[in-house]
Design a protein around this motif. Sequence first.
Motif, short mmCIF file in Angstrom:
data_model
loop_
_atom_site.label_atom_id
_atom_site.label_comp_id
_atom_site.label_asym_id
_atom_site.label_seq_id
_atom_site.Cartn_x
_atom_site.Cartn_y
_atom_site.Cartn_z
N CYS A 1 0.85 -1.19 0.00
CA CYS A 1 0.00 0.00 0.00
C CYS A 1 0.89 1.24 0.00
O CYS A 1 1.80 1.35 0.83
CB CYS A 1 -0.91 0.01 1.23
N TYR A 2 0.61 2.17 -0.92
CA TYR A 2 1.34 3.43 -0.97
C TYR A 2 0.51 4.59 -0.45
O TYR A 2 0.88 5.75 -0.63
CB TYR A 2 1.78 3.72 -2.42
N TYR A 3 -0.63 4.27 0.17
CA TYR A 3 -1.58 5.31 0.52
C TYR A 3 -1.76 5.51 2.02
O TYR A 3 -2.73 6.12 2.45
CB TYR A 3 -2.94 5.01 -0.14
N GLY A 4 -0.85 4.97 2.84
CA GLY A 4 -0.90 5.29 4.25
C GLY A 4 -1.11 4.13 5.19
O GLY A 4 -1.21 4.34 6.40
N ILE A 5 -1.21 2.90 4.67
CA ILE A 5 -1.33 1.72 5.54
C ILE A 5 0.03 1.05 5.62
O ILE A 5 0.75 0.94 4.62
CB ILE A 5 -2.39 0.75 5.00
N ASP A 6 0.39 0.57 6.80
CA ASP A 6 1.73 0.08 7.04
C ASP A 6 1.94 -1.34 6.49
O ASP A 6 2.04 -2.32 7.23
CB ASP A 6 2.03 0.09 8.55
N MET A 7 1.96 -1.42 5.18
CA MET A 7 2.37 -2.67 4.50
C MET A 7 2.97 -2.23 3.17
O MET A 7 2.33 -2.26 2.13
CB MET A 7 1.19 -3.64 4.31
N SER A 8 4.21 -1.82 3.26
CA SER A 8 4.84 -1.08 2.17
C SER A 8 5.74 -1.90 1.26
O SER A 8 6.23 -1.38 0.27
CB SER A 8 5.64 0.09 2.75
N THR A 9 5.99 -3.17 1.60
CA THR A 9 6.83 -4.00 0.74
C THR A 9 6.20 -5.37 0.55
O THR A 9 5.55 -5.90 1.46
CB THR A 9 8.23 -4.18 1.35
N LYS A 10 6.41 -5.95 -0.63
CA LYS A 10 5.83 -7.25 -0.93
C LYS A 10 6.40 -8.36 -0.05
O LYS A 10 5.70 -9.31 0.31
CB LYS A 10 6.08 -7.61 -2.40
N LYS A 11 7.66 -8.24 0.32
CA LYS A 11 8.32 -9.33 1.04
C LYS A 11 7.69 -9.59 2.41
O LYS A 11 7.82 -10.68 2.95
CB LYS A 11 9.81 -9.05 1.20
N GLU A 12 6.98 -8.62 2.98
CA GLU A 12 6.36 -8.82 4.28
C GLU A 12 4.96 -9.42 4.18
O GLU A 12 4.35 -9.74 5.19
CB GLU A 12 6.29 -7.50 5.05
N LEU A 13 4.42 -9.57 2.96
CA LEU A 13 3.06 -10.05 2.76
C LEU A 13 3.06 -11.56 2.55
O LEU A 13 3.66 -12.06 1.60
CB LEU A 13 2.43 -9.34 1.56
N ILE A 14 2.36 -12.28 3.38
CA ILE A 14 2.38 -13.74 3.33
C ILE A 14 1.79 -14.29 2.04
O ILE A 14 2.21 -15.35 1.56
CB ILE A 14 1.65 -14.35 4.56
N ALA A 15 0.83 -13.57 1.45
CA ALA A 15 0.17 -14.08 0.24
C ALA A 15 0.93 -13.75 -1.04
O ALA A 15 0.59 -14.28 -2.11
CB ALA A 15 -1.26 -13.54 0.15
N ALA A 16 1.93 -12.89 -0.96
CA ALA A 16 2.67 -12.50 -2.17
C ALA A 16 3.60 -13.64 -2.59
O ALA A 16 4.53 -14.00 -1.88
CB ALA A 16 3.48 -11.24 -1.90
N GLY A 17 3.31 -14.24 -3.73
CA GLY A 17 4.16 -15.29 -4.27
C GLY A 17 3.91 -16.67 -3.68
O GLY A 17 4.68 -17.59 -3.95
N ARG A 18 2.85 -16.85 -2.89
CA ARG A 18 2.53 -18.17 -2.33
C ARG A 18 1.19 -18.65 -2.84
O ARG A 18 0.26 -17.86 -3.05
CB ARG A 18 2.50 -18.11 -0.80
N THR A 19 1.05 -19.95 -3.00
CA THR A 19 -0.24 -20.55 -3.35
C THR A 19 -1.07 -20.71 -2.07
O THR A 19 -0.55 -20.58 -0.95
CB THR A 19 -0.03 -21.92 -4.00
N LEU A 20 -2.34 -21.06 -2.25
CA LEU A 20 -3.20 -21.29 -1.09
C LEU A 20 -2.68 -22.46 -0.25
O LEU A 20 -2.70 -22.40 0.99
CB LEU A 20 -4.63 -21.59 -1.55
N ASP A 21 -2.20 -23.49 -0.90
CA ASP A 21 -1.66 -24.63 -0.16
C ASP A 21 -0.43 -24.23 0.65
O ASP A 21 -0.23 -24.69 1.78
CB ASP A 21 -1.31 -25.77 -1.11
#
Length: 456
Positions: A379-399
């Motif tokens: 998010c570039y609009y003010g929510i503290d999740m500014s990099t993909k590497k910290e997001l659990i769903a980025a680059g992972r399948t549901l399994d």
Amino acid sequence: MFGIWGHPKAAEITYYGLHALQHRGQEGAGIVVSNGEDLQLHKGVGLLNDVFDRSHLEKLVGHAAIGHDHYVTNNDTGFENVQPHVFRSQTGSMALAHTGNIMNAYKLRGELEDEGSIFQTPTATELLAHLIRRNGKSTVEEVIAGALQRMVGAYAFLLLTEDKMYVALDPHGIRPLSLGRLGESYVVSSETCAFDIIGATFEREVLPGELLTISDEGIKSTRFSLREQRRLCAMEYVYFSRPDSDLNHVNVHASRKRMGIELAKEAPAEADVVTGVPDSSISAAIGYAEQLGLPYEMGLIKNRYVGRTFIQPSQEMREQGVKMKLSPVRGIVEGKRVVMIDDSIVRGTTSIRIVRMLKQAGAKEVHVRIASPAITNPCYYGIDMSTKKELIAAGRTLDEIRDVIGADSVAYLSAAGLEKAIIKDETIHQGICNACMTGDYPVQLDGKPDISYSGF
């Protein structure tokens, strides 16, 4: 963010308004009042009750006030970052409070420093003050409009001078901001729940690209930008806002319950009981259970004296907060197939620990259902999740996500299901910003956006 004009107890009412908005920021708080001649400020680090007591409020005498609950992004902790900020000059003073993020802040700051500006804080709030002072327009509204026109991003501003209050919302209306009345007084708030606690009535939403001037003469509306299609932040409905707030004419609790209903249609689970993660997931859990005809139970209990873990300023504090915040109810989940409804998974910290707690309490199976789409983009609009590497769903399948959090199954609500749950009347609502889920950014900037000047 909260403001009031035209009331003899402006500071006290602002305190109660900020108390209703404390869920939006827990790292600091401040109030500025105007008595018509000068501005007085009190602010500090910590929760509202830690910063203010009766003696502080009694010293803040005036008929107008603005206040802010500080939400930390990118570790912008410390007293200097707590808002509002007051700027004084020979021609008068102004106080500023801000939410959101200015994407071109780094560039603007560099240009201003080259022209001789000296900054005292790293905030976009101060950036606007410098832009206003260097704008050569004739009227105050034109000066503020000219400054706002140079900013790119998602933002809401409150500006207080000795004799006027100014209110501005970004051209896409990504951040929430509402206007209300308390008797003859005007009130402005990030959420309508603050109106309820002070006995004010909702008047209308502040419009995208609108600049309001509030004074003893009344209220005047001008535009600093052409109005774009409104794209109110989807995470306001999913997580941030209180369930008793109405955002763009849509009640938050009702929209969350519809998210649960849509999630049940898309991803039913064979289970014995449904539970929600307190508090923002309870509405969706009720909708999910009702749609499938399953019992909804309080399988998790929240310690009311622990803050919101997602908005903690560090990963270590988030993990400790989860341990302290939630406890499983063994008598409800033991031997049961449990559907655990959560509003979102950002980093995965909370989900890992909750699934583990439920299984340690005897749950036979834990099926995780998320009442929003997977968050795969920063998010570039003010929510503290500014990099993909910290997001659990980025680059992972549901399994893979299922295996990371230790659940028996995982499913998310679709983007179409989320929009269906939120947007009931397109003529009023127009649309949402779900860029963190879809990658469709309504506001873009050439090059890498700067994210270090945000303030939710």
